[in-house]
Write an enzyme that holds these catalytic residues in place. Structure first.
Site, PDB file in Angstrom:
ATOM      1  N   HIS A   1      -0.228 -11.102  -5.282  1.00  0.00           N
ATOM      2  CA  HIS A   1       1.137 -10.658  -5.007  1.00  0.00           C
ATOM      3  C   HIS A   1       2.192 -11.571  -5.626  1.00  0.00           C
ATOM      4  O   HIS A   1       3.241 -11.094  -6.073  1.00  0.00           O
ATOM      5  CB  HIS A   1       1.357 -10.558  -3.502  1.00  0.00           C
TER       6      HIS A   1
ATOM      7  N   ASP B   1      -2.786  -2.796  -5.457  1.00  0.00           N
ATOM      8  CA  ASP B   1      -1.720  -3.740  -5.135  1.00  0.00           C
ATOM      9  C   ASP B   1      -0.745  -3.932  -6.293  1.00  0.00           C
ATOM     10  O   ASP B   1       0.470  -4.009  -6.082  1.00  0.00           O
ATOM     11  CB  ASP B   1      -2.325  -5.093  -4.753  1.00  0.00           C
TER      12      ASP B   1
ATOM     13  N   HIS C   1       0.835  -1.209   0.000  1.00  0.00           N
ATOM     14  CA  HIS C   1       0.000   0.000   0.000  1.00  0.00           C
ATOM     15  C   HIS C   1       0.869   1.259   0.000  1.00  0.00           C
ATOM     16  O   HIS C   1       0.591   2.215  -0.741  1.00  0.00           O
ATOM     17  CB  HIS C   1      -0.934   0.009   1.208  1.00  0.00           C
TER      18      HIS C   1
ATOM     19  N   HIS D   1      -8.899  -2.257  -5.441  1.00  0.00           N
ATOM     20  CA  HIS D   1      -7.818  -2.560  -4.510  1.00  0.00           C
ATOM     21  C   HIS D   1      -6.788  -3.480  -5.164  1.00  0.00           C
ATOM     22  O   HIS D   1      -5.584  -3.367  -4.888  1.00  0.00           O
ATOM     23  CB  HIS D   1      -8.352  -3.202  -3.233  1.00  0.00           C
TER      24      HIS D   1
END
Length: 275
Positions: A260, A238, A77, A234
């Site tokens: 991720h 990321d 973030h 969101h």
């Protein structure tokens, strides 16, 4: 010629870590040209961790970088806000292993950096210009993330969620600071209520609450949304943060349900071939 940047003055923020649940104080400081983004663990003798793709050691529910025997995790973030502001150089001092979660978005970080002001340095920026197709695939699930040549920075993301409440979400943004703050920065971390106990048994999400996580169950959303498609926004947040580990990107990022692991694998590929 683009010049490198840093912030004009120190700024601080205090809160709890999303996964650790620990109180943490963070200070972001200006840094000279060619420093990059460097985390400094003041609780570990001031040891440094450079926010580089090569230093990623875990992507379990967050991005972790490790160097000199210490690590920091859930950095995505903050890295996303730094990328949106096109900040080349700062030192981030932490007295714990995880930055504060704030409200689960990057908005507090974005505004904190903006309040510090941005200073242009004399040295030339080494922008990462995507001049070929860079792609990472998960052959088992069909998920992928790729970067293509583009005159600017653009992210297109499709999120595929089997839950009837969410389903398929898609967004596509040309990323500049204004668009990022309005459309992406307020998008918060999301969790499925039935997964929360399992996460906590794994030692994750210990700082999570309805103050910093959007939670849904089979009946609906437990807390109100900032956007109807907050999940995919969101996810874009990321991606922007994870790819900052390769550098400041010029290109079009296209992702299908990536997380991720795929994002940071792409960052490693880009850093190795174009860095």
């Amino acid at each position: 010629m683009q010049r490198q940047t840093t912030i004009k003055k120190d700024v601080s923020y205090r809160g709890i870590g999303l996964h650790s649940g620990r109180e943490v104080s963070m200070r972001i400081l200006p840094a000279p040209a060619d420093t990059g983004i460097v985390f400094v663990r003041t609780d570990a003798g001031g040891r440094q961790i450079h926010a580089r793709a090569a230093n990623v050691t875990s992507t379990l529910r967050a991005t972790t970088v490790e160097e000199n025997g210490v690590k920091v995790f859930t950095i995505e973030h903050l890295m996303s806000a730094l990328h949106a502001h096109r900040i080349d150089n700062v030192c981030v001092e932490l007295n714990a292993e995880e930055p504060p979660v704030a409200d689960g978005s990057s908005l507090a970080y974005f505004d904190l950096i903006e309040s510090a002001g941005i200073e242009e340095l004399r040295s030339e920026r080494h922008e990462i210009v995507i001049d070929r197709v860079c792609r990472i695939d998960d052959e088992r699930t069909g998920r992928f993330v790729m970067a293509l040549p583009y005159d600017g920075f653009r992210v297109s993301f499709i999120s595929l969620n089997p839950h009837k409440l969410i389903g398929t979400q898609y967004e596509d943004f040309h990323i500049d600071a204004q668009t990022y703050r309005r459309e992406i920065a307020p998008a918060r971390t999301i969790a499925y209520e039935k997964e929360i106990d399992q996460l906590r048994e794994m030692g994750l999400g210990l700082g999570g609450s309805l103050e910093n996580v959007i939670v849904y169950n089979d009946e609906g959303w437990i807390n109100p949304l900032h956007f109807a498609d907050e999940l995919v926004r969101h996810k874009i947040l990321d991606v922007i943060g994870d790819l900052r580990l390769a550098g400041i990107i010029r290109g079009h990022v296209i992702a299908a349900a990536s997380g991720h692991a795929l994002n940071t694998a792409l960052a490693k590929q880009i850093a190795a071939s174009l860095g």
